[in-house]
Design an enzyme around this catalytic site. Structure first.
Site, mmCIF file in Angstrom:
data_model
loop_
_atom_site.group_PDB
_atom_site.id
_atom_site.type_symbol
_atom_site.label_atom_id
_atom_site.label_comp_id
_atom_site.label_asym_id
_atom_site.label_seq_id
_atom_site.Cartn_x
_atom_site.Cartn_y
_atom_site.Cartn_z
ATOM 1 N N ALA A 1 33.819 -0.276 1.365
ATOM 2 C CA ALA A 1 34.189 -0.163 2.775
ATOM 3 C C ALA A 1 35.571 0.445 2.967
ATOM 4 C CB ALA A 1 34.130 -1.537 3.436
ATOM 5 N N SER B 1 23.198 9.271 -11.262
ATOM 6 C CA SER B 1 21.853 9.297 -10.686
ATOM 7 C C SER B 1 20.791 9.917 -11.571
ATOM 8 C CB SER B 1 21.873 10.007 -9.332
ATOM 9 O OG SER B 1 22.465 9.175 -8.354
#
Length: 372
Positions: A102, A40
């Site tokens: 997921a 990030s």
């Protein structure tokens, strides 16, 4: 900790160091200038590029995002969310991570998968909102995927190309780049993910398609390059004064004493204010902090992520690695000798997030079966 590398600057003086191994199988040692996935910290580069276009009059920070990207941020949300809200994470848009990661198996399954930024943006827009537009800081990678798409819309170039030409090269960085494949191009450490014991032994994720991170988290750099970047940014080499002031206009980060500007984190230590960002991707963690004038700087990378054990509430338990990291940060940022004791280290730790990023930064949640 398997391996770590760091670069520290104080005015014209510079220190670089490394410890441990880059490859646990061969024992190959780390070196101070190894390439590293910075996660990030990419957001600061992307925000800088957007603010350059703001300075040229091509983007209005307070214009609705729907004005620029009507097909991706639609309806009332598109009219309520501004460009500024994307950059300071107050848009309330959800994160796409839960959709693409997921299951635990999807971490491995996505190793070579190519994600289009439009796909990520739509998944994030469809995710449950994190809050109302402008209400509060809610960290979401979707914001910076949209910022990259905004750059593409306004400049007509791939955002990676624009950032490379107008930010990376302008700052004089020679070892910072968006990878063109799952493989790193130069000397680097393997990057090991422990997932709080979910991967035993830790798995090597140094080969990974970072299209899922894109303009939110795909950059590769070195610790000396990160120091050069923040010095160039904070000294005004990359942005005009008006845009730099906008970048340093902050909102509170809930649950911490830190504040967040436009792609730039503001923290307060025992020796004053620092600006920068942290990054965490599979197997790689980064800190990069700089004094406001760019004189004193620290960048730190290491190649074993989520190494802690978890408590009964599935929260990481601090250990000796965290204490060693705190001591290094305190000495590097404040010039504090390690022998002066813990008081300075604790005063540095209290006002800012701990070296391990907050959960909203994690691709893997503290529950090792949940991925986002």
């Amino acid at each position: 900790m398997y391996g770590a590398y760091s670069a520290v600057r104080d005015g014209s003086e510079e220190w670089q160091g490394a410890a441990g191994v880059a490859d646990i199988d061969t024992g190959r040692p780390t070196t101070p200038q190894m390439e590293h996935r910075i996660g990030s910290v990419t957001k600061t580069f992307t925000a800088t590029a957007v603010l350059q276009e703001v300075g040229k009059g091509h983007i209005d920070l307070d214009a609705p995002v729907g004005h620029y990207l009507p097909d991706l941020v639609t309806g009332e949300r598109g009219r309520a969310i501004t460009v500024r809200m994307l950059l300071n994470h107050t848009s309330g848009i959800g994160d796409y991570g839960r959709a693409i990661f997921a299951t635990a198996d999807s971490i491995e399954g996505n190793r070579f998968h190519e994600f289009a930024p439009e796909e990520l943006a739509r998944l994030g827009a469809a995710a449950p909102p994190l809050g109302r537009p402008g209400e509060a800081h809610h960290y979401s990678n979707t914001n910076y995927i949209l910022a990259g798409l905004l750059l593409r819309k306004v400049t007509g170039q791939p955002p990676e190309t624009y950032i490379t030409e107008h930010v990376i090269r302008k700052a004089g960085l020679r070892h910072t780049y968006f990878p063109r494949s799952p493989y790193l191009a130069g000397p680097h450490a393997k990057m090991y993910e422990a997932a709080y014991g979910g991967f035993t032994p830790p798995r090597d994720f140094s080969v990974y398609n970072m299209s899922w991170g894109g303009t939110a988290g795909a950059l590769v750099s070195t610790m000396p390059d990160l120091n050069r970047f923040h010095r160039a940014l904070l000294s005004g080499k990359l942005l005009a004064p008006a845009e730099l002031r906008q970048m340093k206009t902050t909102v509170p980060v809930p649950g911490t004493h830190a504040r967040y500007g436009l792609g730039l984190l503001q923290t307060t230590s025992a020796c004053g204010e620092f600006w920068g960002h942290d990054g965490l991707v599979l197997g790689a963690m980064t800190w990069s902090l700089s004094s406001p004038d760019g004189r004193r700087q620290l960048s730190l990378g290491f190649n074993l992520a989520r190494y802690q054990k978890l408590d009964a509430n599935n929260q990481p338990i601090p250990n000796g690695i965290d204490a060693a990291m705190e001591a290094h940060l305190a000495q590097a940022i404040c010039g504090t000798k390690a022998s002066t004791g813990r008081n300075t280290e604790r005063s540095l730790a209290r006002p800012r997030p701990q070296p391990q990023p907050q959960p909203h930064n994690w691709p893997i949640s503290p529950r090792t079966t949940d991925v986002y």
